[in-house]
Motif scaffolding. Structure first.
Motif, short mmCIF file in Angstrom:
data_model
loop_
_atom_site.label_atom_id
_atom_site.label_comp_id
_atom_site.label_asym_id
_atom_site.label_seq_id
_atom_site.Cartn_x
_atom_site.Cartn_y
_atom_site.Cartn_z
N ASN A 188 0.80 -1.23 0.00
CA ASN A 188 0.00 0.00 0.00
C ASN A 188 0.83 1.27 0.00
OD1 ASN A 188 -2.59 -1.07 -0.21
ND2 ASN A 188 -2.57 -1.64 1.95
N ASP A 189 2.12 1.15 0.26
CA ASP A 189 2.98 2.34 0.21
C ASP A 189 3.69 2.46 -1.13
OD1 ASP A 189 4.74 0.29 0.38
OD2 ASP A 189 5.81 1.02 2.14
N TYR A 232 4.33 4.42 -10.26
CA TYR A 232 3.37 5.20 -9.47
C TYR A 232 2.71 6.27 -10.33
CZ TYR A 232 1.60 8.04 -5.56
OH TYR A 232 0.81 8.74 -4.70
N LEU A 239 -3.04 0.63 -4.81
CA LEU A 239 -2.75 1.27 -3.52
C LEU A 239 -4.00 1.22 -2.66
CD1 LEU A 239 -0.99 4.41 -5.00
CD2 LEU A 239 0.18 2.60 -3.76
N GLN A 383 14.31 4.07 3.50
CA GLN A 383 12.89 3.88 3.22
C GLN A 383 12.17 5.22 3.07
OE1 GLN A 383 11.25 0.60 5.43
NE2 GLN A 383 9.26 1.58 5.48
N ASP A 384 12.56 6.20 3.88
CA ASP A 384 11.97 7.55 3.74
C ASP A 384 12.29 8.12 2.36
OD1 ASP A 384 11.06 7.35 6.28
OD2 ASP A 384 12.26 8.97 7.13
N ASN A 387 10.30 6.38 -0.28
CA ASN A 387 8.93 6.88 -0.24
C ASN A 387 8.79 8.19 -1.00
OD1 ASN A 387 6.31 6.40 1.00
ND2 ASN A 387 7.50 5.49 2.65
N LYS A 391 6.50 8.34 -4.34
CA LYS A 391 5.19 9.03 -4.28
C LYS A 391 5.27 10.51 -4.61
CE LYS A 391 3.10 6.07 -0.88
NZ LYS A 391 2.76 6.02 0.53
N ASP A 392 6.36 11.16 -4.18
CA ASP A 392 6.43 12.61 -4.40
C ASP A 392 7.18 12.95 -5.68
OD1 ASP A 392 5.17 12.75 -2.02
OD2 ASP A 392 6.91 13.35 -0.85
N GLY B 131 -8.52 1.96 -0.37
CA GLY B 131 -8.31 2.56 -1.69
C GLY B 131 -8.92 1.81 -2.85
N ALA B 150 -6.78 6.30 -3.58
CA ALA B 150 -6.02 5.63 -2.51
C ALA B 150 -5.81 6.66 -1.40
CB ALA B 150 -4.69 5.14 -3.06
N SER B 153 -2.54 6.60 0.66
CA SER B 153 -1.27 6.50 -0.07
C SER B 153 -1.04 7.67 -1.00
CB SER B 153 -1.25 5.20 -0.90
OG SER B 153 -1.56 4.10 -0.11
N THR B 155 -0.16 11.33 -1.87
CA THR B 155 0.46 12.49 -1.23
C THR B 155 0.18 13.78 -1.98
OG1 THR B 155 2.49 11.92 -2.40
CG2 THR B 155 2.32 11.20 -0.12
N HIS B 156 -0.22 13.67 -3.25
CA HIS B 156 -0.56 14.86 -4.04
C HIS B 156 -1.90 14.66 -4.72
CE1 HIS B 156 3.43 16.52 -3.55
NE2 HIS B 156 3.93 15.36 -3.92
N ASP B 243 3.01 -0.07 8.63
CA ASP B 243 2.85 -1.47 8.28
C ASP B 243 4.04 -2.20 8.88
OD1 ASP B 243 5.09 -1.34 6.61
OD2 ASP B 243 3.89 -0.79 4.88
N TYR B 247 7.07 3.01 8.44
CA TYR B 247 6.11 4.11 8.47
C TYR B 247 6.55 5.14 7.44
CZ TYR B 247 2.93 7.40 10.69
OH TYR B 247 1.90 8.25 10.95
N PRO B 249 7.37 8.71 5.62
CA PRO B 249 7.93 9.92 6.23
C PRO B 249 6.92 11.05 6.36
CG PRO B 249 8.70 9.70 3.98
CD PRO B 249 7.94 8.46 4.29
N TYR B 250 5.87 11.03 5.53
CA TYR B 250 4.86 12.09 5.65
C TYR B 250 3.91 11.71 6.80
CZ TYR B 250 2.17 8.73 2.87
OH TYR B 250 1.54 7.59 2.42
N ARG B 252 4.19 11.92 9.96
CA ARG B 252 4.79 11.15 11.07
C ARG B 252 4.96 12.13 12.25
NH1 ARG B 252 9.77 7.85 9.34
NH2 ARG B 252 10.61 9.88 8.89
#
Lengths: 417, 302
Positions: A188-189, A232, A239, A383-384, A387, A391-392, B131, B150, B153, B155-156, B243, B247, B249-250, B252
């Motif tokens: 899901n991430d 993505y 997701l 991992q950050d 991510n 995603k960004d 989602g 979703a 998940s 972010t934008h 999960d 976790y 980074p956003y 948090r």
């Protein structure tokens, strides 16, 4: 009714006694009436029916000590990490490690002597992360591995071949994405958590290099991770599924045409889809790339706070080194894992045909284990970054540069300890 | 008389003693121990020997993940404090004016406060805001032809804030409604009668000039509690976004980050303790400034 002071204090004392009798510290007290020591053995909760009964049965068969098995649901890693700081923790415990900090902190006992004469029969890929300073700190029980499931019929309908490169995976995921079905499920991430270093190994790199520094200080790393963002951005990724990557539900319910999951999911997938599925390693990327398959193993470790270290080591040797029948039963009778002993993995009938045989081949030929030096601090930083890249759409170059810097500092720190 | 005092002292300690011991043992000792740990390199140990001075503090303040967690808190409190305040006040006004079934509506709005944050977070995550196409939110949006989203998940735009804020809003609005109800019932009816005599129109005018100013002390307490609660946010963030592998980074918040630093596999208790002390200081400073700003404890006549 009036209560006299004596009655109140008397009741308090009685209550205290009752409480003491009923208390369960989680430790057997170290001895029993028949003179045998009591060993506490902790396991994390497996989702597979029959596993708990099996480990209790093994423990009951040990006659040199009384073994109390604790089956612990919830945040097991956090529970053991906290318990190891106190004297009320386990004597023997199952661990997804042990971690470098646990070894360097003197929390786990040296188990090297348990491997006398049999060390070569343990899968070297999973024994390596249990080894530090030439000593072995945990006995691998069974091997878990992850790979890509794909639905043959959906690929055929879309006229897509099973992907052999990362570019082909990106294209296939896009082609397989329909109105109600997504092409690929990486969690899901979007894959940041479960993939970890796998794409780096697919690009021919590593998390920690042979020189003990970050093994991905290379333009190929940014190029490969950027392709994960493409998945993505193409909206090819599933997701927000009710269950995450480790559960095959999304795949068998038809929410996705391909899913990254583990060997443990194979029986459920086979039951739901019959032969309508295949398995693949994470595909290679770039000229130096090679297919990549993460492997890992829970291990049995002995706490140095145990008052009965010698007895605990003897028990671990009896359970996971001498009793190969237990290891085979534990690996294949309830869930689906590869035995940590090479000889057992080779002869196990369930692993010699179909998708299971393919997985064993992938794990043997392309398996990599996360290095012991890759600490939780680095895991979080990487991992950050992953991510943010996925995603960004953050710049993989910039993100990786920061992680490389942090990794080299952290690797320096752990080497000094 | 002497016997009476002696009895009173005994009973005092019988009833207060266990709680005092518990408070000291489970709150003050760990608190002081945490401050002690924050000055040591305490990887995987609670009895460290390697004194490092303020190194853990400087490392924590330079740690981008920690500072961004403070930013997450700021964003969260910007959403949740005004939203809860407005909703709780609106519910209180509504229930207070209701002539029939008042007890029923109070109970209905208060009931979510009895629900566990963990359970509510899982319902939000698995049933309402998952989602896929059969999630409740996506099903409803699907009727209008919208694509599936979703929620956690994406972010934008950052849809995850919608999930996080609504679950807390649902859980805590009822509790603050009760505080406002208590405040509303303390307002003298004579004020409303005087306002009516002076020609104030019922509704907005009365609310603005009578009700709202009379709720000043309740409002100050509510806002203080909301800000402190926002600082302590953990359960819904953790259960919505974590999960088995970690976790994102956003979103948090500080407590989630400190949990991973000190109690995750990292077991860096020195850094975690330094972060906890920094956070406690920030909460204390913000609370004191906020209290002074609102004039908490100042007499009404001042």
């Amino acid at each position: 009714m009036t209560i006299s002071r004596r009655t109140l204090l008397g009741s308090g004392a009685a209550l205290g006694l009752l409480t003491a009798c009923g208390s369960n510290s989680g430790r057997g007290g170290g001895g029993s009436a028949d003179g045998k020591v009591t060993l506490d053995h902790w396991y994390h909760q497996y989702g597979e029916a029959g596993t708990e009964a099996a480990v209790r049965r093994y423990a009951a068969g040990y006659d040199r000590a009384k073994v109390s098995v604790q089956w612990r649901p919830g945040a097991y890693d956090q529970q053991t990490a906290a318990a190891l700081l106190t004297s009320s923790g386990p004597d023997v415990f199952e661990v997804n490690g042990p971690t470098l900090d646990q070894i360097q902190g003197g929390q786990v006992a040296d188990l090297t002597a348990l491997f006398d004469g049999v060390k070569d029969d343990f899968n070297p890929a999973v024994l390596a992360p249990k080894t530090y300073d030439g000593k072995i700190w945990g006995v691998p029980q069974v091997i878990d591995t992850q790979f890509l499931f794909y639905r043959k019929s959906l690929l055929a309908q879309a006229n897509v071949q099973p992907p052999a490169t990362l570019d082909q995976l990106v294209d296939a995921a896009k082609a397989l994405t329909r109105d109600k079905v997504k092409g690929l499920f990486l969690g899901n991430d979007g894959g940041a958590g479960v993939l970890g270093g796998t794409p780096l190994y697919a690009a021919g790199l590593s998390l920690v290099g042979a020189d003990g520094r970050a093994g991905f200080d290379d333009p190929a790393a940014a190029r490969t991770l950027g392709k994960l963002h493409q998945l993505y951005a193409d909206k090819s990724l599933l997701l927000g599924a009710p269950s995450d990557w480790s559960d095959p539900s999304a795949f068998v319910q038809g929410l996705t045409a391909m899913q990254w999951s583990g060997l443990w999911a194979l029986p459920a997938v086979r039951k739901a889809l019959g032969d309508d599925f295949g398995v693949l390693p994470f595909p290679k990327d770039g000229p130096n790339g090679k297919p990549s398959v993460p492997v890992g193993a829970y291990a049995a470790a002995v706490s140095t706070r145990s008052k009965h270290q010698a007895e605990a080591k003897a028990y671990v040797k009896w359970l996971w080194v001498e009793h190969t029948d237990f290891q085979e039963d534990f690996a294949l009778s309830y869930g689906f894992h590869i035995p940590a002993r090479l000889s057992l993995a080779k002869k196990a009938a369930k692993l010699r045909e179909g998708a299971a045989a393919d997985v064993v081949t992938y794990a043997t030929d392309h398996g990599y284990a996360q290095p012991l030096l890759w600490t939780p601090t680095l895991q979080t930083a990487y991992q950050d970054a992953l991510n943010r890249i996925i995603k960004d759409g953050a710049s993989p170059d910039n993100e990786l540069r920061a992680v490389v810097r942090k990794a080299n500092d952290e690797l320096q720190r752990v080497k000094k300890r | 008389m002497r016997r009476r005092i002696s009895d009173n002292t005994l009973w005092f300690w019988v009833f207060v003693g266990p709680f005092a011991v518990g408070l000291a043992l489970f709150t003050y000792v760990p608190l002081l121990w945490s401050v002690y740990l924050s000055f040591f390199d305490a990887h995987n140990t609670v009895s460290p020997t390697d004194f490092v001075g303020f190194d853990n503090y400087t490392a924590m303040l330079r740690d981008g993940a920690f500072t961004s967690s403070l930013g997450t808190f700021a964003v969260f409190s910007l959403f949740i404090v005004p939203a809860t305040y407005a909703l709780a006040l609106a519910l209180a006004l509504m229930v207070n004016r209701t002539r029939r079934f008042q007890a029923f509506f109070r109970s209905v709005f208060f009931l979510p406060a009895a629900c566990s944050y963990v359970v509510a977070a899982l319902i939000w995550k698995l049933s309402i805001f998952n989602g896929v196409r059969f999630g409740l939110a996506n099903t409803v949006l699907g009727w209008f032809g919208a694509d599936q989203t979703a929620w956690l998940s994406t972010t934008h735009p950052p849809w995850y804030w919608l999930v996080i804020v609504t679950v807390r809003l649902w859980l805590q609005a009822g509790f603050y409604m009760i505080l406002f109800l208590a405040g509303l019932q303390r307002i003298s009816p004579r004020l409303y009668e005087a306002a009516a005599v002076d020609g104030a129109r019922p509704g907005w005018q009365v609310f603005r000039h009578i009700t709202f100013p009379q709720l000043r002390t309740t409002s100050v307490a509510v806002v203080l509690l909301l800000v402190i609660n926002a600082f302590q946010a953990f359960d819904e963030f953790y259960n919505l976004l974590s999960d088995a592998r970690g976790y994102p980074p956003y979103a948090r918040p500080p407590l989630v980050y400190l949990y991973y630093t000190a109690l995750g596999q990292g077991q860096n208790l020195g850094m975690g303790s330094a972060g906890a002390v920094i956070l406690a200081l920030i909460v204390a400073v913000v609370t004191v400034f906020q209290a002074r700003w609102f004039g908490l404890g100042r007499k009404e006549a001042d």
